[in-house]
Design a protein around this motif. Structure first.
Motif, PDB file in Angstrom:
ATOM      1  N   LEU A 257      36.391  44.918  27.854  1.00  0.00           N
ATOM      2  CA  LEU A 257      37.829  44.947  27.817  1.00  0.00           C
ATOM      3  C   LEU A 257      38.219  43.342  28.402  1.00  0.00           C
ATOM      4  O   LEU A 257      38.755  43.170  29.519  1.00  0.00           O
ATOM      5  CB  LEU A 257      38.489  45.776  28.828  1.00  0.00           C
ATOM      6  CG  LEU A 257      38.032  47.522  28.420  1.00  0.00           C
ATOM      7  CD1 LEU A 257      38.720  48.304  29.296  1.00  0.00           C
ATOM      8  CD2 LEU A 257      38.700  47.351  26.873  1.00  0.00           C
ATOM      9  N   GLU A 258      38.065  42.413  27.561  1.00  0.00           N
ATOM     10  CA  GLU A 258      38.559  41.006  28.007  1.00  0.00           C
ATOM     11  C   GLU A 258      40.177  40.903  27.905  1.00  0.00           C
ATOM     12  O   GLU A 258      40.495  39.925  28.530  1.00  0.00           O
ATOM     13  CB  GLU A 258      38.098  39.908  26.903  1.00  0.00           C
ATOM     14  CG  GLU A 258      38.702  40.178  25.393  1.00  0.00           C
ATOM     15  CD  GLU A 258      38.133  38.860  24.477  1.00  0.00           C
ATOM     16  OE1 GLU A 258      38.687  37.968  24.708  1.00  0.00           O
ATOM     17  OE2 GLU A 258      37.155  39.359  23.979  1.00  0.00           O
ATOM     18  N   ARG A 259      41.141  41.599  27.694  1.00  0.00           N
ATOM     19  CA  ARG A 259      42.425  41.508  28.050  1.00  0.00           C
ATOM     20  C   ARG A 259      42.739  42.318  29.369  1.00  0.00           C
ATOM     21  O   ARG A 259      43.993  42.237  29.889  1.00  0.00           O
ATOM     22  CB  ARG A 259      43.284  42.288  26.702  1.00  0.00           C
ATOM     23  CG  ARG A 259      42.669  41.920  25.360  1.00  0.00           C
ATOM     24  CD  ARG A 259      42.943  40.421  25.212  1.00  0.00           C
ATOM     25  NE  ARG A 259      44.265  39.854  25.033  1.00  0.00           N
ATOM     26  CZ  ARG A 259      44.423  38.431  25.079  1.00  0.00           C
ATOM     27  NH1 ARG A 259      43.574  37.721  25.180  1.00  0.00           N
ATOM     28  NH2 ARG A 259      45.880  38.284  24.991  1.00  0.00           N
ATOM     29  N   LEU A 260      41.741  42.747  29.979  1.00  0.00           N
ATOM     30  CA  LEU A 260      42.049  43.262  31.317  1.00  0.00           C
ATOM     31  C   LEU A 260      41.820  42.318  32.340  1.00  0.00           C
ATOM     32  O   LEU A 260      40.776  41.423  32.500  1.00  0.00           O
ATOM     33  CB  LEU A 260      41.084  44.530  31.380  1.00  0.00           C
ATOM     34  CG  LEU A 260      41.147  45.192  32.944  1.00  0.00           C
ATOM     35  CD1 LEU A 260      42.694  45.657  33.013  1.00  0.00           C
ATOM     36  CD2 LEU A 260      40.064  46.283  33.030  1.00  0.00           C
ATOM     37  N   HIS A 261      42.989  42.189  33.334  1.00  0.00           N
ATOM     38  CA  HIS A 261      42.640  41.367  34.318  1.00  0.00           C
ATOM     39  C   HIS A 261      43.164  41.683  35.505  1.00  0.00           C
ATOM     40  O   HIS A 261      44.011  42.644  35.674  1.00  0.00           O
ATOM     41  CB  HIS A 261      43.582  39.895  34.208  1.00  0.00           C
ATOM     42  CG  HIS A 261      43.784  39.165  32.960  1.00  0.00           C
ATOM     43  ND1 HIS A 261      44.052  39.742  31.674  1.00  0.00           N
ATOM     44  CD2 HIS A 261      42.994  38.223  32.658  1.00  0.00           C
ATOM     45  CE1 HIS A 261      43.861  39.024  30.716  1.00  0.00           C
ATOM     46  NE2 HIS A 261      43.126  37.903  31.238  1.00  0.00           N
ATOM     47  N   THR A 262      42.265  41.726  36.637  1.00  0.00           N
ATOM     48  CA  THR A 262      42.487  42.413  38.007  1.00  0.00           C
ATOM     49  C   THR A 262      42.716  41.467  39.109  1.00  0.00           C
ATOM     50  O   THR A 262      42.005  40.263  38.959  1.00  0.00           O
ATOM     51  CB  THR A 262      41.545  43.435  38.241  1.00  0.00           C
ATOM     52  OG1 THR A 262      41.290  44.320  37.452  1.00  0.00           O
ATOM     53  CG2 THR A 262      41.637  43.921  39.364  1.00  0.00           C
TER      54      THR A 262
ATOM     55  N   ARG B 156      48.171  41.008  27.031  1.00  0.00           N
ATOM     56  CA  ARG B 156      47.155  41.092  28.338  1.00  0.00           C
ATOM     57  C   ARG B 156      47.606  42.065  29.319  1.00  0.00           C
ATOM     58  O   ARG B 156      48.769  42.285  29.525  1.00  0.00           O
ATOM     59  CB  ARG B 156      46.989  39.761  29.021  1.00  0.00           C
ATOM     60  CG  ARG B 156      46.419  38.699  27.969  1.00  0.00           C
ATOM     61  CD  ARG B 156      46.554  37.191  28.520  1.00  0.00           C
ATOM     62  NE  ARG B 156      48.010  36.895  28.869  1.00  0.00           N
ATOM     63  CZ  ARG B 156      48.450  35.743  29.387  1.00  0.00           C
ATOM     64  NH1 ARG B 156      47.493  34.932  29.491  1.00  0.00           N
ATOM     65  NH2 ARG B 156      49.850  35.584  29.611  1.00  0.00           N
ATOM     66  N   VAL B 157      46.798  42.769  30.151  1.00  0.00           N
ATOM     67  CA  VAL B 157      47.049  43.774  31.102  1.00  0.00           C
ATOM     68  C   VAL B 157      46.514  43.094  32.200  1.00  0.00           C
ATOM     69  O   VAL B 157      45.428  42.801  32.659  1.00  0.00           O
ATOM     70  CB  VAL B 157      46.200  45.254  30.601  1.00  0.00           C
ATOM     71  CG1 VAL B 157      46.450  46.030  31.796  1.00  0.00           C
ATOM     72  CG2 VAL B 157      46.543  45.644  29.463  1.00  0.00           C
ATOM     73  N   TRP B 158      47.482  43.143  33.247  1.00  0.00           N
ATOM     74  CA  TRP B 158      47.247  42.737  34.708  1.00  0.00           C
ATOM     75  C   TRP B 158      47.399  43.794  35.613  1.00  0.00           C
ATOM     76  O   TRP B 158      48.313  44.691  35.536  1.00  0.00           O
ATOM     77  CB  TRP B 158      48.311  41.402  34.995  1.00  0.00           C
ATOM     78  CG  TRP B 158      47.851  40.214  34.225  1.00  0.00           C
ATOM     79  CD1 TRP B 158      48.335  39.756  32.819  1.00  0.00           C
ATOM     80  CD2 TRP B 158      46.966  39.319  34.536  1.00  0.00           C
ATOM     81  NE1 TRP B 158      47.651  38.639  32.747  1.00  0.00           N
ATOM     82  CE2 TRP B 158      47.049  38.207  33.621  1.00  0.00           C
ATOM     83  CE3 TRP B 158      46.317  38.794  36.035  1.00  0.00           C
ATOM     84  CZ2 TRP B 158      46.293  36.821  33.759  1.00  0.00           C
ATOM     85  CZ3 TRP B 158      45.753  37.618  36.154  1.00  0.00           C
ATOM     86  CH2 TRP B 158      45.616  36.713  34.992  1.00  0.00           C
TER      87      TRP B 158
ATOM     88  N   HIS C  72      38.267  40.124  33.487  1.00  0.00           N
ATOM     89  CA  HIS C  72      38.268  39.026  34.552  1.00  0.00           C
ATOM     90  C   HIS C  72      38.891  39.555  35.785  1.00  0.00           C
ATOM     91  O   HIS C  72      39.975  40.386  35.918  1.00  0.00           O
ATOM     92  CB  HIS C  72      39.042  37.928  33.991  1.00  0.00           C
ATOM     93  CG  HIS C  72      39.266  36.808  34.862  1.00  0.00           C
ATOM     94  ND1 HIS C  72      38.083  36.065  35.242  1.00  0.00           N
ATOM     95  CD2 HIS C  72      40.322  36.037  35.331  1.00  0.00           C
ATOM     96  CE1 HIS C  72      38.564  35.123  35.945  1.00  0.00           C
ATOM     97  NE2 HIS C  72      39.902  34.884  36.055  1.00  0.00           N
ATOM     98  N   VAL C  73      38.498  39.204  36.879  1.00  0.00           N
ATOM     99  CA  VAL C  73      39.013  39.596  38.335  1.00  0.00           C
ATOM    100  C   VAL C  73      39.265  38.330  38.995  1.00  0.00           C
ATOM    101  O   VAL C  73      38.151  37.526  39.165  1.00  0.00           O
ATOM    102  CB  VAL C  73      38.157  40.419  39.082  1.00  0.00           C
ATOM    103  CG1 VAL C  73      36.623  40.113  39.442  1.00  0.00           C
ATOM    104  CG2 VAL C  73      38.792  40.998  40.387  1.00  0.00           C
TER     105      VAL C  73
ATOM    106  N   ALA D  77      44.988  50.806  34.249  1.00  0.00           N
ATOM    107  CA  ALA D  77      44.999  49.605  33.596  1.00  0.00           C
ATOM    108  C   ALA D  77      44.107  49.577  32.690  1.00  0.00           C
ATOM    109  O   ALA D  77      43.980  49.013  31.579  1.00  0.00           O
ATOM    110  CB  ALA D  77      44.900  48.423  34.553  1.00  0.00           C
ATOM    111  N   VAL D  78      42.701  50.129  32.837  1.00  0.00           N
ATOM    112  CA  VAL D  78      42.014  50.347  31.884  1.00  0.00           C
ATOM    113  C   VAL D  78      42.462  51.057  30.651  1.00  0.00           C
ATOM    114  O   VAL D  78      41.828  50.649  29.520  1.00  0.00           O
ATOM    115  CB  VAL D  78      40.607  51.017  32.483  1.00  0.00           C
ATOM    116  CG1 VAL D  78      39.662  51.579  31.430  1.00  0.00           C
ATOM    117  CG2 VAL D  78      39.730  50.146  33.563  1.00  0.00           C
TER     118      VAL D  78
END
Length: 235
Positions: free
Chosen positions: A168-173, A141-143, A224-225, A125-126
């Motif tokens: 990486l603000e478009r990354l969501h976990t 966005r990447v989840w 964001h997690v 994802a990263v």
């Protein structure tokens, strides 16, 4: 089986138990699957910008299932949303079925990665978020959905440590916390991410409104997690 591109009837949340019940056989990893059901539903029903007709759109959101060793809930949600035909579900795990015990991105419409081995999804994802940034694609966005036991793997900690300073603000976990980790501190998952510069929220993983609020929390400049707590695996 041949992938069908014609529109398929969609189903509601109330249909998910029936859809999951169509999948039988050995190696079901039932607790691993059911622990993800509500998170997956809220994401696909209310958050993710992706649908069966535009699953190859460069501007789509990317959803990566890292917790792929119990994919029944994932398959049920994909069927409910029209990505795969419902009549594929009873063949789950069969020799000639596209729906294997681990998802295969070349066989399952809508699957972004092949998964199941612990510790791979978050690093992927990263890389996906970095790749989209390099291409100038700033809308997607990447989840990624991982299990708490995956935090026993060092590859995830390297990804966590990198993503925060990289902004990486478009990354969501989403971390499914069913108390199955061997080394993670109980209650300390969010703190691990926050220490690396992430935005973090911990919620009840069965509460749809709480999940939606956590998924849509603003976090400018930071990944964001969401830690989704569910019933312990061995309870």
């Amino acid at each position: 089986m041949t992938i069908i591109d014609e529109p398929r009837r969609t189903h509601g949340y109330e249909d998910l138990p029936r859809l999951m019940g169509l999948m039988t056989g050995d190696e079901k990893h039932g607790p691993a699957a059911t622990s993800t059901l509500d998170v997956l539903w809220v994401l696909y029903d209310r958050v993710l910008r992706v649908d069966p007709e535009r699953r190859d759109d460069p501007q789509r959101d990317r959803f990566l299932l890292s917790k792929g060793h119990g994919p029944m809930a994932y398959y049920a949600v994909l069927a409910a949303k029209g990505f795969v035909p419902v009549d594929w579900l009873p063949d789950f795990g069969a020799y000639d079925s596209p729906l294997g015990h681990h998802p295969d991105r070349t066989l399952v419409p809508g699957a972004e990665i092949g998964s199941g081995s612990l510790g791979h999804g978050l690093p992927l994802a990263v890389g996906t978020a970095l790749g989209l940034r390099a291409q100038g694609l700033h809308r997607p966005r990447v989840w990624v959905l991982i299990g708490d036991a995956e935090l026993d793997e060092g590859s995830n900690h390297e990804a966590i440590a990198f993503a925060g300073p990289a902004g990486l603000e478009r990354l969501h976990t989403v971390v499914i916390d069913n108390a199955s980790a061997s080394h993670a501190r109980p209650g300390g998952i969010a703190a691990r991410f926050e220490a690396a510069g992430w935005s973090a929220v911990t919620v009840d993983g069965r509460d749809h409104e709480a999940l939606y609020a956590a998924f849509t929390t603003t976090h400018p400049g930071r990944p964001h997690v969401v830690v989704a707590r569910v019933e312990p695996k061995n309870a």
